[in-house]
Design an enzyme around this catalytic site. Sequence first.
Site, PDB file in Angstrom:
ATOM      1  N   HIS A   1       0.839  -1.212   0.000  1.00 16.24           N
ATOM      2  CA  HIS A   1       0.000   0.000   0.000  1.00 16.24           C
ATOM      3  C   HIS A   1       0.867   1.253   0.000  1.00 16.24           C
ATOM      4  O   HIS A   1       1.498   1.587   0.997  1.00 16.24           O
ATOM      5  CB  HIS A   1      -0.937   0.022   1.211  1.00 16.24           C
TER       6      HIS A   1
ATOM      7  N   HIS B   1       1.469   5.442  -2.051  1.00 14.49           N
ATOM      8  CA  HIS B   1       0.977   6.525  -2.918  1.00 14.49           C
ATOM      9  C   HIS B   1       2.165   7.169  -3.614  1.00 14.49           C
ATOM     10  O   HIS B   1       2.722   8.148  -3.114  1.00 14.49           O
ATOM     11  CB  HIS B   1       0.195   7.557  -2.114  1.00 14.49           C
TER      12      HIS B   1
ATOM     13  N   GLN C   1      -9.591   9.335  -5.092  1.00 14.80           N
ATOM     14  CA  GLN C   1      -9.322   9.962  -3.782  1.00 14.80           C
ATOM     15  C   GLN C   1     -10.526  10.742  -3.236  1.00 14.80           C
ATOM     16  O   GLN C   1     -10.796  10.737  -2.037  1.00 14.80           O
ATOM     17  CB  GLN C   1      -8.120  10.906  -3.902  1.00 14.80           C
TER      18      GLN C   1
ATOM     19  N   HIS D   1      -9.348   1.724  -0.127  1.00 10.16           N
ATOM     20  CA  HIS D   1      -9.226   2.412   1.151  1.00 10.16           C
ATOM     21  C   HIS D   1     -10.581   2.224   1.825  1.00 10.16           C
ATOM     22  O   HIS D   1     -11.597   2.705   1.314  1.00 10.16           O
ATOM     23  CB  HIS D   1      -8.952   3.896   0.947  1.00 10.16           C
TER      24      HIS D   1
ATOM     25  N   GLU E   1     -11.175   4.101   6.747  1.00 10.48           N
ATOM     26  CA  GLU E   1     -10.038   4.794   7.378  1.00 10.48           C
ATOM     27  C   GLU E   1     -10.637   5.905   8.233  1.00 10.48           C
ATOM     28  O   GLU E   1     -10.637   7.079   7.882  1.00 10.48           O
ATOM     29  CB  GLU E   1      -9.062   5.360   6.339  1.00 10.48           C
TER      30      GLU E   1
ATOM     31  N   ASP F   1       2.360   3.230   2.918  1.00 10.40           N
ATOM     32  CA  ASP F   1       1.325   4.223   2.625  1.00 10.40           C
ATOM     33  C   ASP F   1       1.917   5.546   2.137  1.00 10.40           C
ATOM     34  O   ASP F   1       1.631   5.986   1.039  1.00 10.40           O
ATOM     35  CB  ASP F   1       0.413   4.447   3.853  1.00 10.40           C
TER      36      ASP F   1
ATOM     37  N   TRP G   1       0.450  13.882   3.747  1.00 12.54           N
ATOM     38  CA  TRP G   1      -0.109  13.209   4.925  1.00 12.54           C
ATOM     39  C   TRP G   1       0.930  12.839   5.971  1.00 12.54           C
ATOM     40  O   TRP G   1       0.608  12.577   7.120  1.00 12.54           O
ATOM     41  CB  TRP G   1      -0.850  11.934   4.485  1.00 12.54           C
TER      42      TRP G   1
HETATM   43 ZN   LIG Z   1      -3.500   5.057   1.257  1.00 14.99          ZN
END
Ligand SMILES: [Zn+2]
Length: 424
Positions: free
Chosen positions: A56, A58, A151, A209, A212, A308, A314
């Site tokens: 996982h 990005h 997203q 996702h 979350e 991630d 993030w």
């Molecule tokens: Zn993610």
Amino acid sequence: MDVVIRNANLADGQHGVDVAIEQGRIAAVGPRLPLQAAQEIDAAGDLLTAPFVDAHFHMDATLSYGLPRVNASGTLLEGIALWGELKPHLTQQALIERALQYCDWAVARGLLAIRSHVDICDDRLLAVEALLEVKRLVAPYLDLQLVAFPQDGVLRAPNALINLKRAIAMGVDVVGGIPHFERTMAEGAESVRILCEYAADQGLMVDMHCDESDDPLSRHIETLAYQSNRLGLHGRVAGSHLTSMHSMDNYYVSKLLPLIREAGVAAIANPLINITLQGRHDSYPKRRGMTRVPELLAAGIPVAFGHDCVMDPWYSLGSGDMLEVAHMGLHVAQMTGQDAMRECFRAVTATPAAILGLEGYGVAPGCHADLVLLDAADPVEAIRLRAARRLVMRRGKIIAESPRAHARLDLPGRPEHVNFRLGR
Ligand SMILES: [Zn+2]
């Protein structure tokens, strides 16, 4: 033989094993193999493993930290808002350069397979084009699998479903989703149905996702399991994050886990991100927010740990080191038992390899000679030390090397220099 690696320990507990390599594949594995090779490598009792796998990530956002500004609050919601500010300014070339730089970091850390989500909400599909180009460029040394990720919500964002299908037609591998970000619980469930039916129709894998959130009533994993079971998607679906499960009522979870197991759905936790982003609305006691990893495993559900984020809107930290991810996962899930610690190593190697459907992965005859030699004797020591990668091999060729972690002390009052391997 082209290469033989002598006297290695394997992650399954075997000691003093030789591994012979011919034409990019593992030809033999066993103690003291009686054969000659053009290149002999002495593992000296260190751990030889198949490469790290990140289930996982990005890659369209990685290494963008500070563009156009840093995440001042450090929260998930500011991160999503910041990503929205950054998107219009992204250029394809800059995105490719950052992704390639991250892949260099990954290779140096023995991370040779990554499943990356790519945001498809931008009508230009600029990130999709860029990461497809990156996938082509890194293919000789790294397996990059892409997930079409809406997203902003496949139903909530205009054109997202059309864009997702365009991305798949362009060559993106996996169908993504984000049901908890749709406008209502009902729309979230509807998004899961639409996306799973599309994946079934196209013969594709699914990785959403999912939940979350700290909201115990965010139960889209139930719908994901239901649709996977109904559509016969067993073994092809993963639920990423599943953090709401941390906050759910125990009785409900006792019903949920067998449904996930029945549907053949895998779980992907992201320990570094979950422990920093969840529980932000709590005072004290404050929830950890990572999904119920030991309980999922006990129910027979595969669990991988993902990285991630690395230096993006993030998360301002990270380095592509899956041992750091396993280390955090072990602590957050309190997986300190002997078997549990070894399971944390599998969560960044064999388990995600199976979730991604990697062909020829492992340390066994017939597998690709993709191997990592660690400066550690076994998986637990590897996690404890976040051990140096003595060498990283792809198809039988060494593509990265690092020195052992070694210290030389010169201490007042001690007559001799002290030399030692750090932590061993
Ligand atoms: Zn993610």
